[in-house]
Design a protein around this motif. Structure first.
Motif, PDB file in Angstrom:
ATOM      1  N   UNK A  31       0.841  -1.188   0.000  1.00 47.98           N
ATOM      2  CA  UNK A  31       0.000   0.000   0.000  1.00 47.98           C
ATOM      3  C   UNK A  31       0.880   1.244   0.000  1.00 47.98           C
ATOM      4  N   UNK A  32       0.300   2.379  -0.330  1.00 47.00           N
ATOM      5  CA  UNK A  32       1.000   3.661  -0.358  1.00 47.00           C
ATOM      6  C   UNK A  32       0.363   4.557   0.689  1.00 47.00           C
ATOM      7  N   UNK A  33       1.192   5.223   1.497  1.00 53.39           N
ATOM      8  CA  UNK A  33       0.693   6.109   2.543  1.00 53.39           C
ATOM      9  C   UNK A  33       1.437   7.433   2.481  1.00 53.39           C
ATOM     10  N   UNK A  34       0.746   8.508   2.738  1.00 50.62           N
ATOM     11  CA  UNK A  34       1.356   9.836   2.887  1.00 50.62           C
ATOM     12  C   UNK A  34       0.621  10.549   4.009  1.00 50.62           C
ATOM     13  N   UNK A  35       1.367  11.250   4.846  1.00 50.55           N
ATOM     14  CA  UNK A  35       0.764  12.011   5.933  1.00 50.55           C
ATOM     15  C   UNK A  35       1.067  13.484   5.720  1.00 50.55           C
ATOM     16  N   UNK A  36       0.032  14.281   5.630  1.00 50.79           N
ATOM     17  CA  UNK A  36       0.195  15.727   5.504  1.00 50.79           C
ATOM     18  C   UNK A  36       0.183  16.294   6.925  1.00 50.79           C
TER      19      UNK A  36
END
Length: 171
Positions: A31-36
């Motif tokens: 999976x791909x995750x990004x946290x702003x």
């Protein structure tokens, strides 16, 4: 018999040539995750003010205003007992709790004027110095500097034509 044997060998060769090679294949997924994170911000709370300053007619000097808001003098400068308003500049830096940030202060002299008369403000310092840490999502940043006063500097209220910039950026 030779013919049968030849036919058998030919059939076997043909069967081997027609067979495709089968290889085992495996697949995995990720999976791909990004946290702003909360953007960093800075807001001015208090302007810098060196207060009342006197200077000798023949000797220049400086007023050093610390980030804590205390003043010291050098040369021909005197700090009258009626100090006037003396404040270091104060800012609130806000962002994500626990993050550190860098502080960039002015590196060129800032000119302040009263009519045609000028002085320069240099050597900006801050508390915290260089980097800060956002505790509870914010931190107070205080800025001081050095006021360079010429000998016989004319009386007046000196103000910067443009404000000075303090830049903060997440590390």
């Amino acid at each position: 018999m030779k013919r049968t044997r030849l036919l058998f060998v030919a059939s076997f060769a043909l069967a081997c040539a027609a067979t495709t090679t089968v290889r085992a294949q495996e697949t995995a997924s990720a999976t791909v995750t990004a946290t702003i994170v909360t953007p960093i911000s800075i807001t001015k709370d208090v302007d810098m003010n060196f207060g009342n300053v006197a200077v000798q007619s023949t000797t220049a000097g400086t007023v050093v205003l610390t980030p804590a808001g205390t003043r010291t003098r050098t040369g021909g400068v005197t700090l009258p007992t009626t100090a006037g308003t003396v404040t270091a500049a104060s800012f609130t830096v806000a962002g994500t709790t626990g993050y550190t940030y860098t502080i960039t202060l002015p590196t060129t002299p800032l000119t302040i004027t009263s009519g045609a008369n000028t002085m320069t403000v240099t050597a900006f310092t801050s508390d915290p110095s260089g980097t800060g840490t956002l505790t509870g999502g914010s931190q107070v940043l205080n800025v001081g500097a050095t006021l360079n006063v010429s000998a016989g500097q004319p009386a007046g209220v000196y103000v910067s034509g443009t404000p000075f910039d303090v830049t903060v950026n997440y590390n």
